[in-house]
Design a protein around this motif. Structure first.
Motif, PDB file in Angstrom:
ATOM      1  N   ALA A 265      33.034  38.026  33.441  1.00 44.66           N
ATOM      2  CA  ALA A 265      34.127  38.634  32.608  1.00 44.66           C
ATOM      3  C   ALA A 265      35.375  37.540  32.884  1.00 44.66           C
ATOM      4  CB  ALA A 265      34.558  40.118  33.220  1.00 44.66           C
ATOM      5  N   LEU A 266      36.486  37.922  32.214  1.00 41.58           N
ATOM      6  CA  LEU A 266      37.616  37.335  32.381  1.00 41.58           C
ATOM      7  C   LEU A 266      38.769  38.421  32.670  1.00 41.58           C
ATOM      8  CD1 LEU A 266      37.615  34.976  29.347  1.00 41.58           C
ATOM      9  CD2 LEU A 266      37.153  34.381  31.711  1.00 41.58           C
ATOM     10  N   VAL A 267      39.867  37.982  33.597  1.00 43.18           N
ATOM     11  CA  VAL A 267      41.017  38.933  33.661  1.00 43.18           C
ATOM     12  C   VAL A 267      42.162  38.107  33.444  1.00 43.18           C
ATOM     13  CG1 VAL A 267      42.576  40.266  35.241  1.00 43.18           C
ATOM     14  CG2 VAL A 267      39.719  40.183  35.448  1.00 43.18           C
ATOM     15  N   GLU A 268      42.880  38.589  32.530  1.00 38.97           N
ATOM     16  CA  GLU A 268      44.144  37.917  31.775  1.00 38.97           C
ATOM     17  C   GLU A 268      45.357  38.606  32.635  1.00 38.97           C
ATOM     18  OE1 GLU A 268      46.654  36.921  27.769  1.00 38.97           O
ATOM     19  OE2 GLU A 268      45.483  38.759  27.786  1.00 38.97           O
ATOM     20  N   ALA A 269      46.167  37.653  33.015  1.00 42.08           N
ATOM     21  CA  ALA A 269      47.453  38.326  33.867  1.00 42.08           C
ATOM     22  C   ALA A 269      48.396  36.973  33.748  1.00 42.08           C
ATOM     23  CB  ALA A 269      47.115  38.544  35.411  1.00 42.08           C
ATOM     24  N   MET A 270      49.683  37.304  33.052  1.00 38.52           N
ATOM     25  CA  MET A 270      50.716  36.494  32.968  1.00 38.52           C
ATOM     26  C   MET A 270      50.113  35.516  32.199  1.00 38.52           C
ATOM     27  SD  MET A 270      52.621  36.608  36.605  1.00 38.52           S
ATOM     28  CE  MET A 270      53.853  35.686  35.986  1.00 38.52           C
ATOM     29  N   LYS A 271      49.408  35.883  30.972  1.00 36.64           N
ATOM     30  CA  LYS A 271      48.879  34.984  29.969  1.00 36.64           C
ATOM     31  C   LYS A 271      47.926  33.776  30.532  1.00 36.64           C
ATOM     32  CE  LYS A 271      51.645  36.467  26.673  1.00 36.64           C
ATOM     33  NZ  LYS A 271      51.020  37.557  25.791  1.00 36.64           N
ATOM     34  N   THR A 272      47.309  33.999  31.716  1.00 34.32           N
ATOM     35  CA  THR A 272      46.304  33.084  32.120  1.00 34.32           C
ATOM     36  C   THR A 272      45.112  34.021  32.332  1.00 34.32           C
ATOM     37  OG1 THR A 272      48.078  31.889  33.357  1.00 34.32           O
ATOM     38  CG2 THR A 272      45.756  31.719  34.479  1.00 34.32           C
ATOM     39  N   LEU A 273      43.815  33.243  31.893  1.00 34.43           N
ATOM     40  CA  LEU A 273      42.672  33.661  31.968  1.00 34.43           C
ATOM     41  C   LEU A 273      41.673  33.394  33.090  1.00 34.43           C
ATOM     42  CD1 LEU A 273      41.579  33.520  28.277  1.00 34.43           C
ATOM     43  CD2 LEU A 273      42.063  35.865  29.542  1.00 34.43           C
ATOM     44  N   THR A 274      41.468  34.277  34.171  1.00 37.01           N
ATOM     45  CA  THR A 274      40.685  33.876  35.491  1.00 37.01           C
ATOM     46  C   THR A 274      39.520  34.525  35.327  1.00 37.01           C
ATOM     47  OG1 THR A 274      43.109  34.063  36.593  1.00 37.01           O
ATOM     48  CG2 THR A 274      40.953  34.237  37.763  1.00 37.01           C
ATOM     49  N   PRO A 275      38.599  33.503  35.570  1.00 38.68           N
ATOM     50  CA  PRO A 275      36.852  34.088  35.429  1.00 38.68           C
ATOM     51  C   PRO A 275      36.815  34.909  36.595  1.00 38.68           C
ATOM     52  CG  PRO A 275      37.264  31.661  35.778  1.00 38.68           C
ATOM     53  CD  PRO A 275      38.640  32.126  35.937  1.00 38.68           C
ATOM     54  N   VAL A 276      36.046  35.946  36.287  1.00 36.61           N
ATOM     55  CA  VAL A 276      35.443  36.789  37.471  1.00 36.61           C
ATOM     56  C   VAL A 276      33.913  36.519  37.509  1.00 36.61           C
ATOM     57  CG1 VAL A 276      34.756  38.948  38.111  1.00 36.61           C
ATOM     58  CG2 VAL A 276      36.884  38.656  36.707  1.00 36.61           C
ATOM     59  N   THR A 277      33.430  36.086  39.007  1.00 34.39           N
ATOM     60  CA  THR A 277      31.997  35.630  38.887  1.00 34.39           C
ATOM     61  C   THR A 277      31.240  36.264  39.799  1.00 34.39           C
ATOM     62  OG1 THR A 277      32.696  34.225  40.647  1.00 34.39           O
ATOM     63  CG2 THR A 277      32.888  33.278  38.605  1.00 34.39           C
ATOM     64  N   ALA A 278      29.830  36.503  39.641  1.00 33.73           N
ATOM     65  CA  ALA A 278      29.100  37.151  40.260  1.00 33.73           C
ATOM     66  C   ALA A 278      29.034  36.725  41.931  1.00 33.73           C
ATOM     67  CB  ALA A 278      27.600  37.091  39.965  1.00 33.73           C
ATOM     68  N   PRO A 279      28.968  37.786  42.980  1.00 34.14           N
ATOM     69  CA  PRO A 279      29.250  37.126  44.218  1.00 34.14           C
ATOM     70  C   PRO A 279      27.913  36.534  44.824  1.00 34.14           C
ATOM     71  CG  PRO A 279      29.180  39.488  44.110  1.00 34.14           C
ATOM     72  CD  PRO A 279      29.192  39.370  42.781  1.00 34.14           C
ATOM     73  N   ARG A 280      26.794  37.108  44.002  1.00 34.52           N
ATOM     74  CA  ARG A 280      25.664  36.574  44.477  1.00 34.52           C
ATOM     75  C   ARG A 280      24.417  36.752  43.142  1.00 34.52           C
ATOM     76  NH1 ARG A 280      22.278  41.080  44.464  1.00 34.52           N
ATOM     77  NH2 ARG A 280      22.980  43.086  45.279  1.00 34.52           N
ATOM     78  N   ALA A 281      23.286  36.368  43.392  1.00 32.00           N
ATOM     79  CA  ALA A 281      22.174  36.530  42.375  1.00 32.00           C
ATOM     80  C   ALA A 281      21.893  37.929  42.387  1.00 32.00           C
ATOM     81  CB  ALA A 281      21.024  35.531  42.575  1.00 32.00           C
ATOM     82  N   GLY A 282      21.497  38.471  41.171  1.00 24.98           N
ATOM     83  CA  GLY A 282      21.175  39.937  40.959  1.00 24.98           C
ATOM     84  C   GLY A 282      21.004  40.299  39.505  1.00 24.98           C
ATOM     85  N   THR A 283      20.871  41.630  39.174  1.00 23.51           N
ATOM     86  CA  THR A 283      20.795  42.165  37.900  1.00 23.51           C
ATOM     87  C   THR A 283      21.833  43.056  37.630  1.00 23.51           C
ATOM     88  OG1 THR A 283      18.170  41.952  37.892  1.00 23.51           O
ATOM     89  CG2 THR A 283      19.383  43.265  36.366  1.00 23.51           C
ATOM     90  N   ILE A 284      22.672  42.775  36.376  1.00 20.69           N
ATOM     91  CA  ILE A 284      23.614  43.644  36.142  1.00 20.69           C
ATOM     92  C   ILE A 284      22.911  45.025  35.865  1.00 20.69           C
ATOM     93  CG2 ILE A 284      25.386  44.386  34.353  1.00 20.69           C
ATOM     94  CD1 ILE A 284      25.909  41.807  36.138  1.00 20.69           C
TER      95      ILE A 284
END
Length: 136
Positions: free
Chosen positions: A92-111
């Motif tokens: 996912a991405l989180v936008e704050a102050m017009k900046t997109l920051t990626p959110v990454t999986a902390p480990r391998a797995g299944t959503i």
């Protein structure tokens, strides 16, 4: 409830993007409706967001902002329940102050589950996905 409905009308009629109200241990966040979606989100403290099951790991927002589940409005989501992810994969991405920051999986797995909606305001540390055990 009447007071809450009046605040919701105020947000929708004035075009206010977001209204946060805190009284004691109750926190209310109202977000204005957009043509594509929405309405008011009510959050009571202590937070009542869905949580990951004990065997799951939560993929959490790393900062407060607006979560986007796809790289563009007309694109497919980064991940969906049942998808296998690798450690460090963008989910996912989180936008704050017009900046997109990626959110990454902390480990391998299944959503296992998605816990938020696209375009929803999120707080730092809020679970976005439940990440189950890796599958073979």
């Amino acid at each position: 409830m009447d007071r809450l409905e009046a605040m919701m009308r105020l947000v929708n009629e004035t075009g206010i993007a977001r209204l946060d109200i805190t009284e004691g241990d109750t926190r209310i966040r109202l977000t204005g409706a957009s043509p594509a979606a929405a309405a008011a989100a009510v959050v009571a403290a202590p937070a009542s967001e869905p949580e990951a099951a004990p065997s799951d790991v939560a993929v959490a927002a790393i900062l407060s902002g607006t979560v986007y589940l796809a790289p563009a409005p007309d694109a497919d989501p980064f991940v969906a329940p049942g998808d296998r992810v690798e450690a460090g994969q963008t989910v996912a991405l989180v936008e704050a102050m017009k900046t997109l920051t990626p959110v990454t999986a902390p480990r391998a797995g299944t959503i296992a589950r998605r816990l938020v909606e696209d375009g929803q305001p999120v707080e730092a540390g809020q679970p976005l996905f439940a990440l189950g055990a890796p599958t073979a």
